[in-house]
Design a protein around this motif. Structure first.
Motif, mmCIF file in Angstrom:
data_model
loop_
_atom_site.group_PDB
_atom_site.id
_atom_site.type_symbol
_atom_site.label_atom_id
_atom_site.label_comp_id
_atom_site.label_asym_id
_atom_site.label_seq_id
_atom_site.Cartn_x
_atom_site.Cartn_y
_atom_site.Cartn_z
ATOM 1 N N GLN A 131 54.092 45.993 36.161
ATOM 2 C CA GLN A 131 52.923 45.612 34.879
ATOM 3 C C GLN A 131 52.408 46.839 34.385
ATOM 4 N N PRO A 132 53.358 47.394 33.169
ATOM 5 C CA PRO A 132 52.871 48.585 32.627
ATOM 6 C C PRO A 132 51.747 48.344 31.679
ATOM 7 N N GLU A 133 51.671 47.025 31.224
ATOM 8 C CA GLU A 133 50.758 46.474 30.419
ATOM 9 C C GLU A 133 49.570 45.660 31.053
ATOM 10 N N PRO A 134 48.487 45.619 30.894
ATOM 11 C CA PRO A 134 47.507 45.147 31.724
ATOM 12 C C PRO A 134 47.301 43.602 31.651
ATOM 13 N N PRO A 135 47.368 42.857 32.737
ATOM 14 C CA PRO A 135 47.180 41.294 32.794
ATOM 15 C C PRO A 135 45.573 41.247 32.523
ATOM 16 N N GLU A 136 45.329 39.947 32.329
ATOM 17 C CA GLU A 136 44.021 39.703 32.201
ATOM 18 C C GLU A 136 43.159 40.236 33.296
ATOM 19 N N LEU A 137 42.074 40.658 33.230
ATOM 20 C CA LEU A 137 40.970 40.822 34.117
ATOM 21 C C LEU A 137 40.169 39.589 34.393
ATOM 22 N N VAL A 138 40.345 39.118 35.608
ATOM 23 C CA VAL A 138 39.818 37.839 36.028
ATOM 24 C C VAL A 138 38.518 38.252 36.699
ATOM 25 N N MET A 139 37.386 37.644 36.239
ATOM 26 C CA MET A 139 36.128 37.878 36.987
ATOM 27 C C MET A 139 35.720 36.529 37.676
ATOM 28 N N PRO A 140 34.813 36.922 38.703
ATOM 29 C CA PRO A 140 34.360 35.777 39.453
ATOM 30 C C PRO A 140 33.521 34.817 38.325
ATOM 31 N N LYS A 141 33.666 33.457 38.698
ATOM 32 C CA LYS A 141 33.049 32.536 38.005
ATOM 33 C C LYS A 141 31.440 32.617 38.043
ATOM 34 N N GLU A 142 30.737 33.195 38.845
ATOM 35 C CA GLU A 142 29.537 33.529 38.762
ATOM 36 C C GLU A 142 29.110 34.699 37.810
ATOM 37 N N LEU A 143 29.827 35.622 37.603
ATOM 38 C CA LEU A 143 29.660 36.620 36.512
ATOM 39 C C LEU A 143 29.862 35.985 35.159
ATOM 40 N N GLU A 144 30.600 34.940 35.192
ATOM 41 C CA GLU A 144 30.964 34.232 33.891
ATOM 42 C C GLU A 144 29.915 33.165 33.277
ATOM 43 N N SER A 145 28.985 33.128 34.124
ATOM 44 C CA SER A 145 27.987 31.943 34.185
ATOM 45 C C SER A 145 26.713 32.703 33.639
ATOM 46 N N ASP A 146 25.864 31.747 33.095
ATOM 47 C CA ASP A 146 24.220 32.098 32.682
ATOM 48 C C ASP A 146 23.486 31.280 33.689
ATOM 49 N N GLU A 147 24.130 30.661 34.743
ATOM 50 C CA GLU A 147 23.294 30.065 35.847
ATOM 51 C C GLU A 147 23.061 31.166 36.718
ATOM 52 N N TRP A 148 23.805 32.101 36.926
ATOM 53 C CA TRP A 148 23.705 33.039 38.162
ATOM 54 C C TRP A 148 22.889 34.383 37.335
ATOM 55 N N THR A 149 22.118 34.948 38.347
ATOM 56 C CA THR A 149 21.545 36.260 37.721
ATOM 57 C C THR A 149 21.823 37.339 38.986
ATOM 58 N N GLY A 150 21.796 38.560 38.748
ATOM 59 C CA GLY A 150 21.784 39.533 39.826
ATOM 60 C C GLY A 150 21.750 40.828 39.370
ATOM 61 N N PHE A 151 22.537 41.565 40.447
ATOM 62 C CA PHE A 151 22.235 43.230 40.204
ATOM 63 C C PHE A 151 23.622 43.860 40.574
ATOM 64 N N LEU A 152 23.988 44.782 40.041
ATOM 65 C CA LEU A 152 25.361 45.444 40.505
ATOM 66 C C LEU A 152 24.708 46.641 41.431
ATOM 67 N N CYS A 153 25.312 46.730 42.322
ATOM 68 C CA CYS A 153 25.002 48.182 43.445
ATOM 69 C C CYS A 153 26.403 48.563 43.585
ATOM 70 N N THR A 154 26.217 49.956 43.515
ATOM 71 C CA THR A 154 27.621 50.355 44.115
ATOM 72 C C THR A 154 27.256 51.761 44.991
ATOM 73 N N SER A 155 28.478 51.856 45.816
ATOM 74 C CA SER A 155 28.047 52.838 47.032
ATOM 75 C C SER A 155 29.422 53.541 47.299
ATOM 76 N N VAL A 156 29.473 54.713 47.613
ATOM 77 C CA VAL A 156 30.730 55.702 47.860
ATOM 78 C C VAL A 156 30.577 55.739 49.568
ATOM 79 N N TRP A 157 31.800 55.329 50.122
ATOM 80 C CA TRP A 157 31.822 55.402 51.357
ATOM 81 C C TRP A 157 33.073 56.314 51.801
#
Ligand code: FES
Ligand code: FE2
Length: 343
Positions: A131-157
């Motif tokens: 797949q040299p060219e990118p397929p669609e980036l599919v996101m979780p439905k919660e992140l596509e919806s206005d009904e959910w809200t939240g926070f992104l946290c990241t951590s290096v392990w």
């Protein structure tokens, strides 16, 4: 010559190609200072051009190899700190200011990568022979919806990314490792697990309880990315919105390092949305960091080759499944590379 089995194992360990990976929060990528990231062991540099578009190329100056991430952004391009060479977002040398009419100007010297943003996060596509060219980036439905809200946290392990995926595919650790946490102290400590196929992946769940603890995880595997989600039960004292949903992505950084990206979400709207966001920042966030630290410390403490000695039992159905998915994908990539090389 390295045999195919070893190649597959190495590919699984270093991380699959042909995937979109999260690399940073959107706010971390600026139009002034470049951002250095390591993805599948490769050093990359990201920045924004004048239009705010994200650019991503190898973090290697075509002149003598200095990290471009130590440089600066000039009119949408990146300038090397060492001797000032300017490279654009396609990896083409635009200017060599120290040397008039230098032959390097106009040369495509570096590999560039597709990058995109979604839900406060920057994703980069690592191409494969398949797949040299990118397929669609599919996101979780919660992140596509206005009904959910939240926070992104990241951590290096400091462990291989596979340990983070195994951990997510293993709900049974919740009531042990996190047994003293506010949200994960409940439910029975004994159970069986079941694994069910879903349209896009699988769900691993405890047979004996639902909604008492971290009782299930669902993985979605798409042609260009994978992620998982799970619920953390919340008592009524935690305010409106029901359970907290965690959506998780894992970036393989290097052999012994990964970066986890977790969105912590609730299904709330209107005034409840603001009260949840406030409550989260004021009180709940520290609890969640504490839980995540327990995971990090445990995984970092495990030997890199634990797989050679481990003795799985019934609860590890999810762990086995995720490994099988990675191995199959790696096998298909290696075979495609062999085919392309023979052409
Ligand atoms: S190494 Fe970058 S300009 Fe010389
Ligand atoms: Fe955990």
């Amino acid at each position: 010559m390295i045999d195919k089995k070893t190649l597959i194992e190495e590919r699984v360990n270093s991380g699959l190609l042909g995937q979109w990976y999260p690399v940073a929060k959107s706010v971390e990528i600026k139009n002034t200072v470049p951002y250095g990231a390591i993805v599948l062991g490769r050093k990359l540099v990201l920045w924004r051009d004048g239009a705010g578009q994200i650019k991503c190329i190898e973090d290697f100056c075509p002149h003598r190899g200095a990290p471009l991430s130590y440089g600066e952004v000039h009119e949408g391009n990146i300038g090397c700190r060492y001797h000032g060479v300017i490279v654009d977002g396609e990896g083409v040398v635009q200017r060599v200011p120290a040397m008039p009419e230098c032959a390097l100007e106009g040369r495509k010297a570096l590999e560039s990568f597709h990058a995109t943003e979604h839900s406060d996060c920057v994703f980069v596509y690592m191409p494969s022979a398949e797949q040299p060219e990118p397929p669609e980036l599919v996101m979780p439905k919660e992140l596509e919806s206005d009904e959910w809200t939240g926070f992104l946290c990241t951590s290096v392990w400091d462990c291989n990314y596979r340990y983070a995926l195994d951990n997510l595919a293993d709900p049974m650790h919740g009531c042990y490792l996190h047994s003293e946490s506010f949200t994960l102290a409940f439910g029975s400590k004994q159970d069986l697990m079941e694994l069910n196929k879903t349209g896009e992946g699988f769900r691993i769940s405890r047979v004996g309880q639902v909604g008492a603890n971290f009782d299930w995880t669902e993985f979605e595997v798409h042609p260009g990315n994978m992620f998982c989600y799970l619920d953390i039960p919340y008592p009524p004292a935690a305010g409106p919105g029901g359970n907290m949903r965690i959506v998780g992505f894992v970036l393989p950084v290097a052999e012994r390092r990964c970066k986890v990206f977790f969105w912590r979400l609730r299904q709330v709207s209107g005034i409840e949305r603001e009260s949840w966001r406030f409550l989260y920042r004021a009180q709940l966030e520290q609890n969640h960091w504490h839980v995540l630290e327990q995971d990090r410390v445990m995984l970092e403490g495990m030997p890199d080759d634990a797989r050679k000695r481990e003795m799985l039992y019934q609860h590890d159905l999810g762990v086995s499944r995720i490994r099988q998915i990675l191995t199959r994908a790696a096998k298909s990539q290696i075979e495609a590379e062999t085919r392309v090389a023979a052409e």
